[in-house]
Each structure stands twice: as structure tokens, then as C-alpha cells.
Scaffold this active site. Structure first.
Site, short mmCIF file in Angstrom:
data_model
loop_
_atom_site.label_atom_id
_atom_site.label_comp_id
_atom_site.label_asym_id
_atom_site.label_seq_id
_atom_site.Cartn_x
_atom_site.Cartn_y
_atom_site.Cartn_z
N GLU B 139 56.03 -1.04 -0.15
CA GLU B 139 56.19 -0.58 -1.53
C GLU B 139 56.47 -1.74 -2.48
O GLU B 139 56.01 -1.74 -3.62
CB GLU B 139 57.35 0.43 -1.61
CG GLU B 139 56.98 1.85 -1.23
CD GLU B 139 56.10 2.52 -2.25
OE1 GLU B 139 54.99 2.03 -2.49
OE2 GLU B 139 56.52 3.56 -2.80
N THR B 192 53.04 0.85 -13.63
CA THR B 192 54.46 1.08 -13.33
C THR B 192 55.35 0.24 -14.24
O THR B 192 56.39 0.69 -14.70
CB THR B 192 54.75 0.74 -11.85
OG1 THR B 192 53.86 1.52 -11.04
CG2 THR B 192 56.18 1.09 -11.47
#
Lengths: 318, 318
Positions: B139, B192
Site C-alpha cells: 500500500e 489520493t
């Protein structure tokens, strides 16, 4: 011939109530989390009379207003009698053991005890949630706003979580059986408004997230009874860093709590009382003695109480 | 003679894994609360080989880096092999069904699937918690920081609560059996970093308290399975007011969700996907059709998925 107290009680027209002290704003649970204390509390006698209205007949232990509309117990009782459209009145005696301004729910005990007592005299008692809304009217007199942080655990017992006010939502959390509680009450005064004023209007988003995770972790730890999660969660990054400035030697006393094996420590309500949790009674008792001795060296008197979390809130006593 | 895939699987040297899509940042649980989706996910094939290291042999469905150190699944796998001091290597196939950048845990599925698959090939499997720490390395490649919001529900299944990172603490919350989930994925891109940049550094203390109460109420509602509390709690006062600006027609689509009987609505992850909850499948399906039609009028394509919360996370498939 006048009825004796005993006769009245037997006939269900008078109750004697024990209303416990409570700790609110428990670390991660500012404005949210509270618990009731075992063995520390006030007593009240509530009598049903035919004359409508609320009369306070006797107050012992503290100097407090005798006029019902100026007294938290009186205001709570009046709100309840009006709310339930009572066709009777109430007289009450209030015997204070919890010091006013100590931060362990003195006003809440009076407000909660009054409505709990009245409820015991009703043919059809109302719910704890409804009782809480009436007791909050009393709290509003004491602190300027209707909050349930202390009255909820005082009425429900155990540990309560308030998740909202519109509508009022109170969760009675599972018990934490093995926890011992120490209370330290330094003899200083902190006005609730000062304790509010010292808080910042804004807080870092990352701290807000951490606090939410702590509170959620605390709730889960009780349902799972996960001791390690419990200890990790019962921390306060939002409020304590500000309010601790109002309490002399806070950091020292907190550090000492860890040295004595306590696994949580925090401000009770808006202070000045502080609480500590330990898994062994001896740890709490030793810690209370040590911190009392420390404060004495600093020429500050403190009262200490060794207690547990009371599973029961207000209750009838003989 | 070369072994066929079927022979390898029978001998335990190859597994095929389904790794579900996930919704993170669930309303009151920013950086904290996530759940796995049923029937939406990627498939991966993980093979144990004697040559150390990680090789990606095939990727279908999306254009993604084939070099292990540039691929989230590769990085997660490498971290795990190093962590467990493996004396073998891994080759993998990644078959993407979850669109990258959709906000329903595409990178998490790859990272989680890789470590879950490797674990199935071990004589002594490691815990879900440890698996999560390795998946977080993947991640980090995708988003720049090691977070578990999506990989935790992808590995654990159901609904997960992350209460801290030091140490990493994941609570598998009780299931919410009767909840149907709708996913709306408008075809826009939200980086993001933009979703992070739009958040304020500071938030009002009162909102922080409300959010903590909501999250705590949500957790309690699952343990008690209290539908009303569940609905009252699954709200977001901290993050949604800012991030919704990145999603066209957010307020309209949220309002429509209520009209169709949905009892929760929010941004999935950092968007652009959104999710809705309802207690009846028909409500979700009708809502998805209506909002798809609305977006079409606005010349915006959306994908919709009707799903449930998956009790299981990553799992072996034939």
C-alpha cells in the site's frame, strides 16, 4: 396522628436513595464516557405529598440553596413532576457526602437521586433514558448546559456512553469487573467555565482521528474484554493536554501512577479530581497513599478514595 | 515433463486467490473503519518456486508494472518473503477486476492477495495481523504511506476497526448481516494526494467530539446489533464536507439515496466511488439505477455494483 418515617416507607410514599459519585469525561470519552463509583455518594429521602410542587426540607453536608428552583435536585424534580403531569408533590432531604466542585458528579448525584427517587414512588415507573432527560435539567442549573455525562452513569450505573443528544442516546456498556479505581481530590477550585475556556476551539485533524480510534477501541475492548486494548485505548490526546494546566503537579502525579502499576489516569469531569485505574486493589491503595504524601509535601491537601466501578447506579437503601 | 497447473495446486505449490474489493474511511471511521465487498474482487495465482525472489508473470485487466519492486503485490510479497526468511521464491499472476483509482481498494486487493496466497503455501501460516503489516508495504508504494484501511478488511473480511498503528491493532467487528451495499463509481480520477490536500489541518473540537461519539456508537451498534443506533452513527462530520467537493453532484446523489430508502451514504476511501447501505436489496438496486440514470443525464459514466458485506476476506478459489 403523624405518620412515622418507617410507616411512610412501608406504604410506598417515601424512599431513601443512595446516589453515587461519578467520573465523566473519561480520557478518550470527553463529553461522552462516564462511570459510577462504588460506595461514594449522597443519600436523599424523597416523600410523596398531596400538595403539588417540590419542597426541600433539609440539606446536610453542604451549604446549598433550599429553594427548589435554585437547587439542582429541586429543578430536576420539578421538571419530572411537570413532565409526567403528576397530581402530587414531593418533599426531599438531601444528605451530601460528595463535595461540591470536586469533579466527581456532586450536582449530578442530587439531580439523578431526585428523579430516581420520584420514579420509585410511581405506579408506572418511566425509563432510565427519560429520567436522564429530567436530571439534565438540574445539571443545566449547575453548569449552564444540559449534559448527561454524569447523570447517565449515576442513573444507569456501570459505564455509559453518550452517542448523541438529538435524540439523546445512552449505551450501557459491558462491565469491566476487574478494575479498581482511585480518586484524588486536591483541595482547589476549578470553575467549569474556566475548564471550558481553556479548551481550544480547533484541534488538529490527526488528533481528532486518534481520539475517535481510542474511544472506539475502548468500546470494543469492553465488549471483547480485551485488557491490552483497554489499556491502549483509555488515553486522551484532545482535552487533557489543555486542562492539566489547571491542576497542580498533574504530570508528576500521572507519572507516579504508572510507577505504581496503574494502567490509566485522567481528569475526572472538569477537575480538579483525578482518577486512576489498576487491576489490583493494592496498586491503587499504594498509589493513593504515595500521591497524597507527595501533595502534602507541596502543602496541598487532597482527599483520596479507593473504589470500584459500581454496576448499579442510584438505588433504594433502608 | 512440465507439471500442469492442476497438478501444482493439488501438491500445494500453487494457489488461486480471490481478493475482495473493500470500502475504507467509512463515514465516522476515517482512517479507521473498512469493510469487504462480496463478489467484487481480483483473482491472483501464487506459485511457490525454488528460485528466491518474486516474479510477476502475468497481469490482466489493467496496465500495471511487471517489475516486482514497482508493483504493490510484488512489494508486499517481497516484504513477506524477507520477513519470514523464506527459502523459496514466488511467481504470480494478477487478474484485475477492480479498476485502479476507483476508491474501492484496488491496490489493497493486490497487496493482500499476494500475502494471503503466500501464507496458504506455508507449512506454518502466520497471523492475519502479521499478514496485514506486509500488505501495508505494498500500500505504501501505491499511496505513499503504510495504511491498513483497505488491506485489513481485505484480509480479515467483514468490518474492521483499526485503533492504532503503534502497535498495529485491528478489531474484527461483529457482522451486520442484513445490510445491502451499493457502489457507485463515477468515471473521474481523484489523486489520493489531492484528496489528502483538501482536508483541513485543524477541525472544530465540537466536530471532533461528535465524530468520536459517532464511531463509538457505530461500534456499539454492531455489538448490540442496534439498527437505530447504527443508522444514527454512520455519519461523517469531519471529512465528507471537504472531500465531497471532489465528486460531481455528490449532494444530489446523497439526497437521492435517502429518497430510495438507503440509511447510509458516503465516500469510499478517498473517492471517487461512493457507497450506500440499505436494509433491502430492492432499495439498493433501485437507487443504483436511479443514480446511474441521473449521472447519465449529466454526461458522466458510472459503474454500479450491488453487493453485500463479505464475511470472508481473501480466500482460495478452485
Amino acid at each position: 396522628m403523624e405518620k412515622t418515617n418507617k410507616e411512610l416507607r412501608l406504604r410506598g410514599e417515601e424512599v431513601k436513595v443512595f446516589c453515587p459519585a461519578t467520573v465523566a469525561n473519561v480520557n478518550c470519552g470527553f463529553d461522552t464516557l462516564g462511570f459510577a463509583l462504588e460506595g461514594i455518594g449522597d443519600e436523599m429521602v424523597i416523600r410523596k405529598v398531596t400538595t403539588p410542587g417540590v419542597t426541600i426540607e433539609l440539606i446536610t453536608g453542604e451549604k446549598l440553596p433550599m429553594e427548589a428552583h435554585n437547587n439542582v435536585a429541586g429543578v430536576a424534580a420539578m421538571a419530572m413532576l411537570e413532565g409526567i403531569q403528576a397530581d402530587f408533590g414531593i418533599t426531599m432531604e438531601i444528605h451530601k457526602n460528595i463535595r461540591c466542585g470536586s469533579g466527581i458528579g456532586s450536582s449530578a448525584a442530587s439531580a439523578a437521586g431526585a428523579v430516581y427517587g420520584i420514579n420509585q414512588l410511581l405506579d408506572t415507573p418511566i425509563s432510565n433514558l427519560e429520567l436522564t432527560t429530567y436530571a439534565m435539567k438540574g445539571e443545566a442549573l449547575a453548569s449552564g448546559n444540559e449534559h448527561a455525562d454524569n447523570v447517565a452513569p449515576c442513573i444507569y450505573g456501570g459505564t455509559t456512553l453518550i452517542t448523541g443528544y438529538a435524540p439523546l442516546r445512552i449505551i450501557a456498556l459491558p462491565p469491566m469487573e476487574t478494575v479498581y479505581v482511585g480518586i484524588l481530590h486536591p483541595h482547589i477550585k476549578i470553575a467549569t467555565k474556566d475548564a471550558r475556556a481553556i479548551l481550544p476551539k480547533n484541534v488538529p485533524l490527526k488528533d481528532a482521528i486518534t481520539q475517535a480510534q481510542r474511544l472506539a477501541g475502548f468500546v470494543a475492548s469492553l465488549y471483547e474484554w480485551d485488557k491490552q486494548l483497554f489499556v491502549e485505548s483509555i488515553q486522551d490526546v484532545l482535552v487533557e493536554p489543555h486542562r492539566k494546566q489547571l491542576i497542580p503537579h498533574f504530570d508528576k502525579i500521572k507519572t507516579v501512577s504508572k510507577e505504581y502499576g496503574c494502567m490509566a489516569f485522567g481528569i475526572s469531569g472538569s477537575g480538579p479530581s483525578m482518577f486512576a485505574f489498576a487491576f489490583a486493589k493494592a496498586d491503587i491503595d499504594n498509589y493513593l497513599a504515595a500521591s497524597k504524601a507527595y501533595y502534602k509535601q507541596q502543602n496541598l491537601d487532597v482527599d483520596t478514595y479507593s473504589s470500584r466501578i459500581a454496576n448499579e447506579g442510584c438505588r433504594q437503601v433502608p
